[in-house]
Design an enzyme around this catalytic site. Structure first.
Site, PDB file in Angstrom:
ATOM      1  N   GLY B 240       0.809  -1.114  -0.002  1.00  0.00           N
ATOM      2  CA  GLY B 240      -0.001  -0.014  -0.033  1.00  0.00           C
ATOM      3  C   GLY B 240       0.850   1.373   0.013  1.00  0.00           C
ATOM      4  CG  HIS B 241      -1.175   4.765   0.365  1.00  0.00           C
ATOM      5  ND1 HIS B 241      -2.129   5.989   0.273  1.00  0.00           N
ATOM      6  CD2 HIS B 241      -1.887   4.342   1.569  1.00  0.00           C
ATOM      7  CE1 HIS B 241      -3.313   5.661   1.126  1.00  0.00           C
ATOM      8  NE2 HIS B 241      -2.750   4.898   1.928  1.00  0.00           N
TER       9      HIS B 241
END
Lengths: 330, 330, 330
Positions: B240-241
């Site tokens: 994920g970010h």
């Protein structure tokens, strides 16, 4: 383009009750059926709804053979199977004509069978073999030396690494990757750094396998990864290197199978199951969704459902859950 | 194309017992070895089988240095590592010649190093930089401003979003997506509808990282997602970010790492592990397959295996499983 | 290209404290802000750090409206939302000009709206409709008869199977596959072999849906798979055939939803959740990461978090975990 009920009955092994000359051109659900469609009902419960649908005719089981029907019935011992076969029969000839799109890059050494199709912007590398009537969708990459049998269908943006051997009647959905490098490294104990272990083995996929969208199947490290005849694999499934999957195995979405594990014939695997490395799932075992099988474990039991992590027979697992819930309520 | 045992021994740091002038051209398993192949056995147990194989020579450990062998032996302190290095050495020069395929679309502003390869139907957008000897497979899309170092290999149908910075020696397998938008929305409390939070940060991938087929790595929302040097990521993994992954981390297939989590150097993560957001996995911890780490949790313990959801030290988890099984049997 | 604070305040529903004529051209985090950037802080705690950043101005909540600020403040009731909207506003017009790349294959029967973009090596099949300002990235395949609304964005290497209907404002990330065949087979009880059940239904995706990289959404078997307006789906998610997803549903990465399940409006689903077939998740329920919902189960409870496999209210689950840990310590 349609078929008479008589033609369908003969092809799928059913018996017509009513007008054999009625023509149908497709299959549908009860809700979406149009007057040219064939529908099916498993048992008597849904027969009135089927009769009220717009469908031309109904495939159903023996239990309904004496039903006073206002539409023709096709009576089958396995009505769902008969319906599936009728659908396949009615979809024949609905494909576009075979065509190699001018934007496809086909190496001069590739060998193409009769009536092969290759979609736009696909690349077929040197020494690839494609069997008769095989269809490669747009944006696919078929690596060097890949051998593909007859009547296969590869949808869009599929990648096949060099050297894979694929049987006939295989269907591979969009975005799937076949023959990728396995996840194998050696840690240099002096530095703690990982170096790649050779991933130079084979991938063999046998006849009538179907592989879902965006699934990945690694080739063997030094030996072979094999998927047996008739096995069906859903979307986003991972099959590691050196895995051996038998015939008629069913694997639901997002399941992962680690290196060197064996799934024998007829195993059924639910969604999001995790199978560690060097596991053996014996013939006929059933793994419930999200269950986990630890390294080197052998799972045995024809028709037995296993659940939980680590997976145990579902009766044991449910009993444990019940005991725990009771203790927590005290 | 082959190498003498003497050349290999020197390159991989092994010592030859027997005829140093024997030439090998590849590596193989004991089962698949041909007379030109090099094989390896970890210990004495498999040495007789290796001697019965067709292989030309055998890499093995110090325990076998006095073995009365009928084939030349290469003695190494880390025979598996020596074998991996020998395989890499023997595969050098087996790549096709560098070539930019005429169907590739390369923007005039892109900067290509020496001996770069670009496959058919790939697109290289404006201001992309590709280092020397980097190979882009067919059907890839390298977005605006992406910087890629030397000796990288991007297999088929890889997508890299604009602005990603990628080091040297990086391998990315088919279908992987790098630099995609993170999953960040703001719910308008007045309407219950979600609006997109900006996903405009960076993605930095350091040297010698390998990323598996169909894995996805999101770029930062406002800051950076970083994957450290030498980290190895398997197929169908989600990063994920704003995730920060250290050096020499190993992540098995289908694991997911949520936004803003940190994996320190040398962490080992099994398959299908779920790591929630804002988690910290400290250096040297090992997460067992399918374990789950809740939000903001810190996992600490060099060499300690954690298992279960929520993950706890495996000793505790196994004890709990045993207690529960015992209670259910009463 | 920038906007004044006054313009932004009006567009996002905020009030400026300080110089309204200050111009900003982008958004950033506190750490990465440049002098032309707008930043935001949720509450007073981070305001001093924001003031020390290089940012030109700060979006913040009502709690700070009396703060003696050295930079202009934009006061909003929902500062995070205002920041998201400001970012959207500032990114407008940053896209490249619309363009159909000459290497794209567009069927003559396709209908393209105004200002449509189509990337290199994409294929647009017969009878496809693309609404105004919709952008198709490179390497995409849009199948026969697909209808796509206005202002959609399909990133690279997306595949859409024939017949899908997609609304306006939909974003689909790289590598996603929409409309693939569901996983439906009939086992011939006589042979133990599987035959394909027809997968000929529809896929309908409503306005403002976003779908993550490498996710897969199957179309209906005979009926429809539907994803409701405003629903957001993360990377590597699997949506099976005949699934009905309501409006404003949020589904985190690697979750899988099996055939014929229903997720009502406003459901929130964590990562790696497994939802079996014929499940109903009622409006407002929250499924914790890695939880599992068994076949035909109904999950009910607005704002209630469910966790574990089989999923139960989190209070029950945590109590069970605590009881078990206590027993194991004895």
């Amino acid at each position: 383009m349609g078929k008479t009920l008589s033609q369908i009955a003969q092809a799928v092994g059913a018996r017509v009750l009513g007008d054999e000359s009625v023509v149908v051109s497709g299959v549908a659900s009860l809700e979406s059926a149009k007057p040219c469609d064939l529908v099916f009902v498993e048992d008597g419960r849904n027969l009135p709804a089927a009769l009220q649908s717009q469908a031309a005719a109904i495939i159903t089981g023996k239990a309904n053979e004496n039903y006073n029907s206002t539409k023709p019935l096709l009576i089958s011992e396995q009505p769902r199977l008969a319906f599936a076969r009728a659908a396949a029969l009615l979809s024949l000839g609905k494909c576009a004509d075979p065509w190699v799109h001018p934007s496809a890059i086909v190496h001069v050494s590739a060998s193409l069978g009769k009536n092969v199709s290759i979609g736009a912007h696909s690349t077929i590398d040197e020494n690839v073999t494609l069997g008769d009537e095989t269809r490669i969708g747009p944006g696919c990459h078929i690596g060097r030396g890949v051998q593909i049998g007859a009547r296969c269908s590869f949808l869009a943006n599929v990648t096949i690494y060099p050297g894979a051997q694929i049987g006939s009647g295989v269907v591979v959905h969009a975005g799937a990757v076949l023959g990728s490098d396995g996840f194998g490294y050696v840690c240099d104990t002096a530095t703690g750094r990982y170096e790649k272990f050779p991933q130079i083995g084979k991938l063999i996929i046998e006849d009538n396998v179907e592989i879902g969208a965006n699934s990945t199947v690694d080739r063997g490290a030094l030996d072979v990864t094999r998927i047996g005849r008739g096995t069906k694999i859903d979307n986003l499934v991972h099959v590691g290197h050196n895995v051996l999957i038998g015939e008629d195995v069913v694997i639901a979405a997002q399941t992962g199978i680690s290196g060197s594990s064996v799934l024998e014939n007829g195993v059924i695997v639910g969604g999001q199951v995790g199978i560690a490395d060097h596991v053996r799932i014996e013939s006929g075992a059933i793994l419930g969704a999200q269950s986990g099988i630890p390294t080197k474990k052998i799972i045995r039991g024809k028709g037995v459902v296993f659940w939980g992590t680590p997976a145990r027979p579902i009766r044991e697992y449910l009993k444990e859950l019940a005991v725990l819930a009771r203790l927590a309520k005290k």
